[in-house]
Structure formats: structure tokens, C-alpha cells
Design a protein around this motif. Structure first.
Motif, short mmCIF file in Angstrom:
data_model
loop_
_atom_site.label_atom_id
_atom_site.label_comp_id
_atom_site.label_asym_id
_atom_site.label_seq_id
_atom_site.Cartn_x
_atom_site.Cartn_y
_atom_site.Cartn_z
N GLU A 139 0.84 -1.20 0.00
CA GLU A 139 0.00 0.00 0.00
C GLU A 139 0.88 1.25 0.00
O GLU A 139 1.81 1.36 0.80
N HIS A 140 0.57 2.18 -0.88
CA HIS A 140 1.29 3.45 -0.93
C HIS A 140 0.35 4.56 -0.44
O HIS A 140 -0.74 4.75 -0.98
N ALA A 150 -5.87 2.42 3.84
CA ALA A 150 -4.73 1.56 3.49
C ALA A 150 -4.48 0.55 4.60
O ALA A 150 -4.21 -0.63 4.34
N LEU A 151 -4.58 1.00 5.85
CA LEU A 151 -4.41 0.08 6.96
C LEU A 151 -5.52 -0.95 7.02
O LEU A 151 -5.27 -2.13 7.33
N PRO A 174 5.58 8.26 2.13
CA PRO A 174 6.61 9.19 1.69
C PRO A 174 7.01 10.17 2.79
O PRO A 174 6.24 10.46 3.71
N LEU A 175 8.24 10.66 2.70
CA LEU A 175 8.76 11.59 3.70
C LEU A 175 7.86 12.81 3.88
O LEU A 175 7.62 13.26 5.00
N ASP A 176 7.34 13.35 2.79
CA ASP A 176 6.52 14.56 2.90
C ASP A 176 5.14 14.26 3.48
O ASP A 176 4.50 15.15 4.03
N ILE A 177 4.69 13.02 3.40
CA ILE A 177 3.37 12.66 3.94
C ILE A 177 3.47 12.30 5.42
O ILE A 177 2.59 12.65 6.22
#
Length: 553
Positions: A139-140, A150-151, A174-177
């Protein structure tokens, strides 16, 4: 899981993730923090989740595996992007092969950089796609509001609630998320009740009962899917008078029972029992070759009147049966036993006699060398009853997989079947001990396999875990060397020099005992270790294998 809204106001996505995991019953996380997971760790220090630090990401995955097998809850690992994920691929593959519930949560580079090959730290061409090749799913999370769904999807796959076998899945943020503001989530879905599975079991029950009651020579094959149904399995076996043959992951469900056959169905003597049956009931076993054809004959034992019960529809299709029931083994056993109360069955001594004959024949078939190693296992069991025994691909484990009767359901597992990853034993034993802190854990590894993950013992030291690490030191890869010699291949690369395990143990701060493979010596050493509160090491020193020189023409 009971319903209720998670409080995410003022939280980051990383903090919300920790809260969501806690709400789903997660109590431990295995991982090594890094710059790509800092935001995932923000909430850990303020939560009740306990973080366990391995020495390598592969160790984190194997710890999560051992934890899940013992606790029955998903093992969770936090890793960085790139090498953290690639180091976890091997444990994920092992977990998938053995249907072990696992969640791997990783970071990934900033959203705008993904797929552009800009040379960022830990960059992969497509980490999401790579994880998908091994995990049940990847999952992204591309936005804060995507975390909760997603979980939900990940846990539905992990715990097998979608009427499929459990296994590993992957979630990347992602780092920004990870550091962005969290979004409110919907109510957590209620626990899966297994209603569909039970409905299916009941629908097939009349035909199943007809077959069972008509059988005169029934045999039960118990796989990993039956390992936590020991009481029901014993009751069914006694009602049917059926011998119960246990695969590796089912050992312990029929300890010291007259109908038990704790031996590999790859053995000719056990195959003969299977082929003598007029009905074979296969419960939670994939009928894979590492259990049923480990000698690579290419021929499975013939199974008359095969009835299969398994959660996975795809698995049922791989080995056609006269009756295939896609359902949870526990549900089917409950339905059968409830119906048997109204059925009077006339039993003969066939099952008890055949089980006894199979045990005796299997014991002789494994050979003198393996019998001696099983006696070592018996000695450990005698002085440490009810222990959890975790193994790597080591000679005593191979011997035990062929023939060994353990005294704890779910208490014998190893990586010598299925995916077969070396380096599994030490970290998986640590995960098992975290899951069962009041239980003695015995880890059995060879000197070669131990060198894959030896530093993980320091995690056992950090956590003060009651694990006895038994190192079977034969100075090399003896099983591989014998296999090469048996087929006329020159023995090359099978004698890596082991470390000084006494000095290594001393550097770790754990006690060390070097002994022979005599069962009495093993029992005495184990009794000494039992007096200690933390980890200890027993080194069993055996002769090094010397290949027979090849004959010259």
C-alpha cells in the motif's frame, strides 16, 4: 476490533499511524530508526507500543515472524526506504511461505521524486512494485486521508479475514506525507467473525459427515492451519480412530498420543500409512513438497478419498480433492464435533495399530545419525517441558522435522522447510520470547547459519530474554557437503571457519557451555541455563565432516 473514532486532531500522519496500530491490538514494533522513518517514530515515545531494536533489518523481519507465530497477532516492523525494505524481503518471503501475519511499514522518498531516478538517498526505481512481488500487497499512502483505508486493506490481508491465508503486507509512507497533518479516520471495522467460513463449513457438513462416518481406515493430515486446534483435533481423531500425521508446523498438537504420527509424510513408512487409508482428511496443509516430498522424487503420496480444508481457494485448486472446503479449520472441526455427538461410530484398533507401526518404522527409517540428534531434542524437552523451540537449517532441526514429538502446540517451528532462509533462528527466537516472556525459548542453529545473524543475540541481552541459544557446531555446512558428495560433486565452499563461540558469548555478556552431543551432557547444560534469568549459549561440538576423496581414473 471494537468500533470508535481515533483522535487525530493535531497529529501528524506518523503519529496517527502509531495510534491506529495500537487500536488494532499491536503491542510491539521491531525496527531500526533512520532519517526516512523519523516521522513514523514521533508517536512511539508517547504510546504504549514497545519498540525492539534488532541489529539488522532482516533481524527485525524474522523477529516479527517469530512473534506472530507465538502470539497469534501480526508482527510489525518499521524500516527505512531502500536497503531497509530490500533487507526485509527475505523475512517477508519466509512469512508468506508459512502464512505468517506480518506488517512491514517503511518510509519512501518524497512523493515528487518517486520514479524519477534523481539519485536521492536510499532510492529504488520502484519500491512499491518491488514489495508487491513478495508481500500479499503493498500500500502506498499518497495523502493523509489514505492512511486509514490503506491500513484497513492491509490488516484484512494480514489476518486472513478475506477468507485467504494470512501473510505479510507492506505499507509505505513518503517523507513529505509522514510529517503532514493527519486526517480524521472512519470508525475501525469490527473484527472479522468468520461468518462466511462457518456458513461454507455448515453447507458442506452433510457430505463431509457422510464420508467420515463411512470410512473404515481414515487418516488425518494436520498442517500449520491446525496447530492451535489441538483439543478439537484430538477429539476428532479419537472419534474416528484416525492416525494424525503432523507436518513440521503442526508438531505438538498430538503429543504422546497413541494416534499421533509426529513424522514427515516424505518418509516411505509414513507414505505407506497414507496410502493404506480409504479416506484422507487434510486440515490446513498446503501439501507442499518440503513436507510431502522433501527427497524430491517428484511423486506425492497417493491419497484416496482426499478431503481438504483450507482458507485459501487458490491453494485448494493446486491439489484437487474429492471434497474441498474453503473454510477455517477451527470452524470445520467445531461443526464436525457438534454433529458427531449424534452419531454412533464403531471403531476398530486399526488407527492405533497403524500409528504405532508408522512411528516405529519412521524411527528406524531416519537412520542412526538422525536418531542420535532426535535424542538430543528429547533431552532438551525432558528438562525444559513446554518450551518453544525455534530452529534454523541445522542438522538437529532436519532430524526433528523428520521425526520429533514436541509437547507444546505451535512450539516447534523453523526455517528448514518452505522458503528455507538461513539466519532465521536467532531473531525468530527473540520474537517468540517477546511474545511469551514467561516461557523458556530454545533456539537451535548450526555454526554456519548462526553467522548470518549472530549479532542479534545482543537484542536478547538488551531485553533480558530467557533464551538458550544452542549452537550445533560441526565446523561447516555439513548437510550441503554430504549432498554434494552423494551426487559426485566436488565439495567446495562448505567449510567456513566458525568464530570462537566462547569468546563471542563472553563479548555478548552471556554464559557459554561447550559440550558433546551426548544427551546427558545436553540435559545437564540445559538445567544449568534454566537457573539463569537472561540469555545463555550451549555449544554442542561435533566432528567436522571430511569428504571422501574422489576416485581417479
Amino acid at each position: 476490533m471494537s468500533g470508535g473514532d481515533s483522535q487525530t486532531a493535531g497529529q501528524t500522519v506518523g503519529e496517527a499511524l502509531v495510534g491506529e496500530l495500537a487500536a488494532r491490538g499491536v503491542r510491539h514494533v521491531f525496527g531500526i530508526p533512520g532519517v526516512h522513518t523519523v516521522e513514523l517514530y514521533r508517536g512511539l515515545g508517547q504510546s504504549d507500543l514497545r519498540h525492539i531494536t534488532p541489529r539488522h533489518e532482516q533481524g527485525a523481519g524474522f523477529m516479527a515472524d517469530g512473534y506472530a507465530r507465538v502470539s497469534g497477532r501480526p508482527g510489525v516492523a518499521f524500516v527505512i526506504t531502500g536497503p531497509g525494505v530490500t533487507n526485509l524481503l527475505t523475512p517477508m518471503a519466509q512469512a508468506r511461505a508459512d502464512s505468517v501475519p506480518m506488517l512491514v511499514v517503511s518510509g519512501v522518498n518524497e512523493s515528487r521524486s518517486l520514479g524519477r531516478q534523481l539519485g536521492h538517498l536510499h532510492e529504488l526505481p520502484d519500491q512499491h512494485a518491488l514489495a508487491k512481488l513478495v508481500a500479499l500487497n503493498s500500500e502506498h499512502v499518497s495523502a493523509a486521508e489514505e492512511l486509514a483505508p490503506a491500513l484497513e486493506r492491509a490488516f484484512a490481508l494480514i489476518d486472513g479475514s478475506e477468507t485467504a491465508r494470512p501473510g505479510p503486507t507492506h505499507l509505505q509512507i513518503p517523507l513529505d506525507i509522514g510529517g503532514s497533518a493527519a486526517a480524521y479516520k472512519s470508525e475501525i471495522a469490527a473484527d472479522h467473525t468468520g461468518g462466511d467460513s462457518l456458513e461454507q463449513a455448515i453447507a458442506d457438513l452433510p457430505l463431509l459427515m457422510q464420508r467420515l462416518t463411512a470410512a473404515e481406515r481414515p487418516v488425518i493430515l494436520a498442517g500449520g492451519g491446525a496447530r492451535f486446534q489441538a483439543n478439537q483435533l484430538r477429539q476428532l481423531a479419537e472419534n474416528l480412530g484416525a492416525p494424525v500425521i503432523q507436518t513440521v508446523n503442526a508438531r505438538g498438537v498430538m503429543f504422546d498420543h497413541p494416534l499421533s504420527v509426529p513424522a514427515s509424510p516424505s518418509l516411505a513408512s509414513v507414505r505407506a500409512l497414507i496410502e493404506a487409508a480409504d479416506l484422507v482428511l487434510a486440515l490446513g496443509t498446503e501439501l507442499g513438497p518440503t513436507d510431502y516430498d522433501m527427497y524430491a522424487t517428484g511423486v506425492m503420496p497417493q491419497m484416496t478419498g482426499l478431503i481438504r480444508v483450507d482458507l485459501c481457494a487458490e491453494q485448494l485448486e493446486r491439489h484437487p480433492a474429492e471434497l474441498a472446503i474453503q473454510a477455517d479449520v477451527a470452524d470445520v472441526l467445531s461443526a464436525i464435533l457438534a454433529d458427531l455427538e449424534a452419531v454412533t461410530m464403531t471403531l476398530s484398533d486399526w488407527g492405533v495399530n497403524k500409528a504405532s507401526e508408522a512411528r516405529a518404522a519412521a524411527w528406524m527409517e531416519i537412520g542412526e545419525g538422525y536418531r542420535a540428534q532426535v535424542e538430543v531434542l528429547n533431552a532438551l524437552r525432558a528438562v525444559a517441558p513446554g518450551s518453544i523451540v525455534v530452529g534454523d537449517s541445522a542438522q538437529p532441526i532436519y532430524a526433528g522435522n523428520l521425526y520429533y514429538d514436541h509437547d507444546r502446540p505451535g512450539g516447534w517451528f523453523n526455517a528448514a522447510t518452505g522458503y528455507g532462509a538461513l539466519g532465521y533462528g536467532i531473531p525468530a527466537a527473540i520474537g517468540a520470547a517477546i511474545a511469551a516472556p514467561d516461557t523458556t525459548v530454545i533456539c537451535i542453529v548450526g555454526d554456519g547459519g548462526a553467522q548470518f545473524s549472530l549479532p542479534e543475540i545482543m537484542t536478547a541481552v538488551d531485553e533480558d530474554l530467557p533464551i538458550t541459544f544452542v549452537v550445533w557446531n560441526n565446523y561447516g555446512y555439513q548437510e550441503i557437503a554430504r549432498s554434494m558428495q552423494d551426487v559426485g560433486v566436488p565439495v567446495v565452499g562448505c567449510d567456513p571457519t566458525p568464530p570462537d563461540f566462547s569468546a563471542t558469548a563472553r563479548s555478548f555478556g552471556v554464559s557459554h557451555r561447550a559440550i558433546s552431543a551426548d544427551p546427558q551432557d545436553v540435559a545437564a547444560a540445559m538445567l544449568d541455563c534454566a537457573k539463569e534469568t537472561g540469555p545463555s549459549m550451549i555449544e554442542i561440538i561435533t566432528p567436522k565432516f571430511v569428504p571422501t576423496p574422489a576416485k581417479k581414473d
